[in-house]
Design a protein around this motif. Structure first.
Motif, PDB file in Angstrom:
ATOM      1  N   PRO A 177       0.964  -1.420  -0.344  1.00 17.04           N
ATOM      2  CA  PRO A 177      -0.193   0.148  -0.005  1.00 17.04           C
ATOM      3  C   PRO A 177       0.687   1.719  -0.118  1.00 17.04           C
ATOM      4  O   PRO A 177       1.626   1.558   0.651  1.00 17.04           O
ATOM      5  CB  PRO A 177      -0.812   0.118   1.079  1.00 17.04           C
ATOM      6  CG  PRO A 177      -0.389  -1.904   1.830  1.00 17.04           C
ATOM      7  CD  PRO A 177       0.839  -2.216   1.175  1.00 17.04           C
ATOM      8  N   SER A 178       0.573   1.872  -0.776  1.00 21.47           N
ATOM      9  CA  SER A 178       1.150   3.325  -0.969  1.00 21.47           C
ATOM     10  C   SER A 178       1.771   4.062   0.342  1.00 21.47           C
ATOM     11  O   SER A 178       2.147   4.439   0.831  1.00 21.47           O
ATOM     12  CB  SER A 178       0.881   4.605  -2.220  1.00 21.47           C
ATOM     13  OG  SER A 178       0.188   4.517  -1.860  1.00 21.47           O
ATOM     14  N   ILE A 179       0.741   4.417   1.466  1.00 18.48           N
ATOM     15  CA  ILE A 179       0.091   4.968   2.830  1.00 18.48           C
ATOM     16  C   ILE A 179       1.453   4.321   3.398  1.00 18.48           C
ATOM     17  O   ILE A 179       1.729   5.285   4.028  1.00 18.48           O
ATOM     18  CB  ILE A 179      -1.120   4.899   2.669  1.00 18.48           C
ATOM     19  CG1 ILE A 179      -1.247   6.242   4.130  1.00 18.48           C
ATOM     20  CG2 ILE A 179      -1.447   3.465   3.277  1.00 18.48           C
ATOM     21  CD1 ILE A 179      -2.572   6.668   4.590  1.00 18.48           C
ATOM     22  N   ALA A 234     -13.225  -8.448   7.847  1.00 19.15           N
ATOM     23  CA  ALA A 234     -13.111  -8.239   9.397  1.00 19.15           C
ATOM     24  C   ALA A 234     -11.759  -7.594   8.752  1.00 19.15           C
ATOM     25  O   ALA A 234     -11.161  -7.115   9.933  1.00 19.15           O
ATOM     26  CB  ALA A 234     -13.644  -9.363   9.948  1.00 19.15           C
ATOM     27  N   TRP A 235     -10.949  -8.729   8.742  1.00 17.28           N
ATOM     28  CA  TRP A 235      -9.737  -8.240   8.896  1.00 17.28           C
ATOM     29  C   TRP A 235      -8.912  -6.923   7.934  1.00 17.28           C
ATOM     30  O   TRP A 235      -8.172  -6.181   8.617  1.00 17.28           O
ATOM     31  CB  TRP A 235      -8.709  -9.231   8.139  1.00 17.28           C
ATOM     32  CG  TRP A 235      -7.012  -9.054   8.337  1.00 17.28           C
ATOM     33  CD1 TRP A 235      -6.357  -8.809   7.696  1.00 17.28           C
ATOM     34  CD2 TRP A 235      -6.520  -8.711   9.544  1.00 17.28           C
ATOM     35  NE1 TRP A 235      -5.456  -7.952   7.369  1.00 17.28           N
ATOM     36  CE2 TRP A 235      -4.933  -9.099   9.313  1.00 17.28           C
ATOM     37  CE3 TRP A 235      -6.999  -9.860  10.792  1.00 17.28           C
ATOM     38  CZ2 TRP A 235      -4.117  -8.617  10.057  1.00 17.28           C
ATOM     39  CZ3 TRP A 235      -5.609  -9.552  12.036  1.00 17.28           C
ATOM     40  CH2 TRP A 235      -4.293  -8.927  11.535  1.00 17.28           C
ATOM     41  N   PHE A 254      -0.085  -0.876   8.583  1.00 17.34           N
ATOM     42  CA  PHE A 254       0.968  -1.313   8.455  1.00 17.34           C
ATOM     43  C   PHE A 254       0.796  -2.592   8.890  1.00 17.34           C
ATOM     44  O   PHE A 254       1.126  -3.959   8.225  1.00 17.34           O
ATOM     45  CB  PHE A 254       1.888  -0.985   9.514  1.00 17.34           C
ATOM     46  CG  PHE A 254       2.397   0.197   9.150  1.00 17.34           C
ATOM     47  CD1 PHE A 254       4.323  -0.434   8.736  1.00 17.34           C
ATOM     48  CD2 PHE A 254       2.301   1.075   9.112  1.00 17.34           C
ATOM     49  CE1 PHE A 254       4.925   0.751   8.353  1.00 17.34           C
ATOM     50  CE2 PHE A 254       3.531   2.115   8.786  1.00 17.34           C
ATOM     51  CZ  PHE A 254       4.014   1.457   8.149  1.00 17.34           C
ATOM     52  N   ILE A 255      -0.514  -2.982   9.797  1.00 20.05           N
ATOM     53  CA  ILE A 255      -0.600  -4.675   9.982  1.00 20.05           C
ATOM     54  C   ILE A 255      -1.733  -5.136   9.009  1.00 20.05           C
ATOM     55  O   ILE A 255      -1.595  -6.400   8.608  1.00 20.05           O
ATOM     56  CB  ILE A 255      -1.433  -4.660  11.423  1.00 20.05           C
ATOM     57  CG1 ILE A 255      -0.460  -3.831  12.878  1.00 20.05           C
ATOM     58  CG2 ILE A 255      -2.072  -6.026  11.915  1.00 20.05           C
ATOM     59  CD1 ILE A 255      -1.266  -4.028  13.677  1.00 20.05           C
ATOM     60  N   GLU A 256      -2.994  -4.971   9.245  1.00 18.64           N
ATOM     61  CA  GLU A 256      -3.574  -5.281   7.408  1.00 18.64           C
ATOM     62  C   GLU A 256      -3.562  -5.218   6.163  1.00 18.64           C
ATOM     63  O   GLU A 256      -3.424  -5.701   5.672  1.00 18.64           O
ATOM     64  CB  GLU A 256      -5.038  -4.439   8.105  1.00 18.64           C
ATOM     65  CG  GLU A 256      -5.513  -4.884   9.229  1.00 18.64           C
ATOM     66  CD  GLU A 256      -6.637  -3.508   9.679  1.00 18.64           C
ATOM     67  OE1 GLU A 256      -7.696  -4.013  10.649  1.00 18.64           O
ATOM     68  OE2 GLU A 256      -7.331  -2.601   9.057  1.00 18.64           O
TER      69      GLU A 256
END
Length: 644
Positions: free
Chosen positions: A31-33, A336-337, A380-382
């Motif tokens: 993801p670019s973010i 959900a994730w 970062f996690i998802e």
């Protein structure tokens, strides 16, 4: 003069950093973010001290407002009403009931774990009910989950953004004007949603009317007309009622998409590029303005509060909102994730921090830091684990099964029955009534219609199928059908039998159109063989020791026009053979072998019934011998041996 140069330099650095982050993210498939946040913080006062967003003053708020309007309009423009119809119930629940569950759960966790006052805790929760299309969209382009899940996540990200922003404004008004009654609060929310919906629908319809009738305007100028129209309706809605403009831009995008304006793809491409620029600039500026010290000052209680929001509140919300949906447990678990927060949360939180400070209320910096902590943890996690989670749950589009086949000719029906025999869904489409009748007699699902009819393709279930294949006798038509399927539905695997000297290149499409079977295959010839019963159906398992020899044998028969590879069974997936496909050990290859002895097949089958060809009536060909052919005479011997 020096002041203007300083501001110019700030914008130049921001744009270069933002686009660089996008390029790196595209290369690394993340993801670019992630890189936008890292670059922004690194260039900000807490890093290299190159960027100072507060120097922009009120200009930063203006940039945020206009950029968010473009982002949400582009999100609405990418939402198809036909796609939304399949998940309408779950989507409605996520935008309404899910928002309420997140607001309550997020507020409670922020109060009890992060030790925020109740008012500030619920203001924080109202800011993080949104998921954000700026993160969801790029993420889904990289992960490629099945269409139903992707539509639900994209729809939620786009539709919940204005709802969340308006909800946050209502909560802020309640904090600043503590004397407001519950009725006034609800009225304020509904009034903003209603005004935004009406203005968005009306202006969206007027824009579509202009684009259809203004033939004197060039396509490039039409794109700019739409841009001016979006900002115009956003300003009009904001002038009538603050924060109603966000809903107006989303609705205008949806209406414009539903109006089927000319050159819609060019418009969407232009708005998509503009959105990437806006997202890049905003995230760099907002993250550069973030104080890292304020994030660390939140403590472990805030980290735990965000964890509860991600791993308790979100799963409860999805479970409740999708209770009666057709989604299976794997799809629900992925929804959900994946709920990363994005630009709307960041921009509104930055604005609220200023407003709370101006009103003399403490907590503005803490809310901004908490929102950015939520963005960081969810992204970062998802975001970084989404691909792995999707593969573990087996919901990626490349794992989708089933096929939609255009063409009820003998070869199309045979392949359909091969899919059906192995328990996969298959649907045939053809305009020929007689061919459709034959397919129906073989108990194959069939639609008598054109393969260009999007409604029929939708009804046939193309959105949930793994393969689309155009298999008519006209190669040029096949290519057009496949390209249209790419543009409308983007199936995981798009195949067609088309002439190699075609002027239209299939590789220009976002999803590549692959040649089905082999490049030199003549579908008319093999259909004729099937009609006359001059074929045998064979299969062989490719083995590690003899793989190269087996491939040489098969390729020799293919070049001789004696063998047509049809399907590969690999790890329980059934794939149509393509010329570019590399065969692997343990692959099971299913093929047709030309047998010019129709009279023998007639006697064995009790008469020639090629139109009702049953798989069990075709004796399987013995696996080909190992010795590699080195001369035409050896090739002839191999062919004869394989047919015995």
């Amino acid at each position: 003069m020096e002041g203007s140069f300083e501001l110019t330099l700030q914008i130049v650095i921001t744009v270069i950093a933002g686009i660089s982050a996008q390029v790196i993210a595209e290369y690394l498939k993340v993801p670019s973010i992630v890189f936008l946040l890292v670059f922004g913080i690194t260039l900000g006062p807490d890093g290299l001290n190159y960027l100072h967003p507060h120097h922009l003053g009120v200009g930063l708020e203006v940039m945020v407002a206009l950029s968010v309007a473009i982002i949400l309009f582009e999100g609405g423009l990418n939402l198809g009403l036909r796609d939304l119809g399949r998940v309408s119930g779950s989507l409605r629940n996520l935008v309404t009931v899910g928002t309420l569950i997140t607001l309550i759960g997020g507020g409670m966790s922020a109060h009890w774990l992060a030790e925020f006052p109740w008012s500030i805790a619920f203001l924080y929760a109202s800011l993080v009910v949104v998921t954000g299309p700026t993160v969801i969209g790029p993420l889904l382009k990289q992960v490629h989950v099945d269409r139903q899940v992707a539509t639900l996540l994209e729809g939620e990200g786009v539709l919940i953004d204005p709802v969340g922003a308006i909800l946050a404004v209502v909560v802020l008004d309640t904090i600043i004007n503590s004397h407001a009654s519950p009725v006034e609060i609800v009225n304020g929310l509904m009034l903003r949603l209603g005004i935004g919906t009406l203005i968005g629908a009306g202006c969206g319809w007027l824009l579509s009317l202009f684009l259809k009738r203004a033939t004197f305007v060039s396509e490039d100028l039409k794109n700019l007309v739409v841009l001016a129209g979006v900002w115009g309706l956003f300003g009009l809605s904001q002038m009538i009622r603050s924060e109603s403009g966000l809903m107006a831009t989303v609705v205008a995008g949806i209406v414009l998409r539903a109006s089927a304006v000319p050159e819609e793809r060019l418009l969407r491409r232009f708005k998509g590029q503009l959105t990437i620029l806006c997202v890049s600039v905003l995230f760099i500026l907002l993250s550069a303005d973030l104080s890292i010290a304020s994030v660390f000052a939140l403590g472990w209680g805030s980290v735990l509060a965000v964890g509860v929001l991600m791993f308790v509140v979100r799963p409860l919300s999805v479970a409740f909102c999708t209770l009666k949906s057709s989604l299976n447990w794997r799809q629900k678990l992925f929804v959900a994730w994946v709920a990363p927060r994005g630009i709307v949360s960041a921009s509104v939180a930055s604005l609220f921090a200023i407003l709370l400070t101006s009103a003399g209320i403490n907590g503005g910096d803490s809310i901004k830091a908490m929102v950015f902590l939520t963005i960081m943890m969810t992204v970062f996690i998802e975001g970084l684990t989404a691909r792995w989670v999707a593969r573990c749950l087996k919901i990626t589009s490349d794992q989708a099964t089933g096929a939609v086949i255009i063409g009820c000719n003998p070869l199309g029906r045979l392949i359909a029955r091969l899919f059906q025999e192995r328990g996969e869904s298959v649907v045939l489409i053809d305009t020929d009534p007689e061919a459709c009748q034959k397919a129906s007699e073989e108990n194959l699902p069939v639609y008598q219609s054109s393969g260009l009819d999007a409604n029929v393709l939708e009804e046939a279930g193309i959105s949930s199928m793994g393969t689309f294949m155009a298999l008519t006798s006209n190669g040029e038509v096949n290519l057009v059908l496949a390209q249209r399927a790419v543009e409308e539905f983007e199936p995981p695997r798009v195949l067609a039998v088309f002439p190699q000297n075609s002027s239209s290149s299939p590789t220009n499409n976002k999803t590549k159109v692959n040649q089905a079977f082999i490049e030199q295959a003549s579908i008319k010839t093999w259909n004729q063989y099937l009609t006359e019963g001059q074929i045998k159906l064979g299969k062989t398992v490719l083995k590690e020791p003899e793989l190269s020899l087996q491939q040489a044998h098969l390729q020799a028969l293919i070049r001789a026009g004696e063998l047509l590879p049809l399907l590969l069974k690999r790890e329980n997936n059934l794939l149509v053979v393509t010329p570019s496909e590399s065969w692997q050990p343990k692959d099971e290859l299913i093929y047709l072998l030309h047998d010019p002895r129709p009279k023998l097949l007639k006697r064995l089958g009790g008469g020639l019934q090629s139109s009702r060809l049953a798989l069990e009536e075709l004796p399987e060909v013995e696996e080909l011998p190992i010795a590699a052919p080195s001369a035409p005479s050896e090739l002839k011997t191999i062919t004869e041996t394989a047919k015995r």
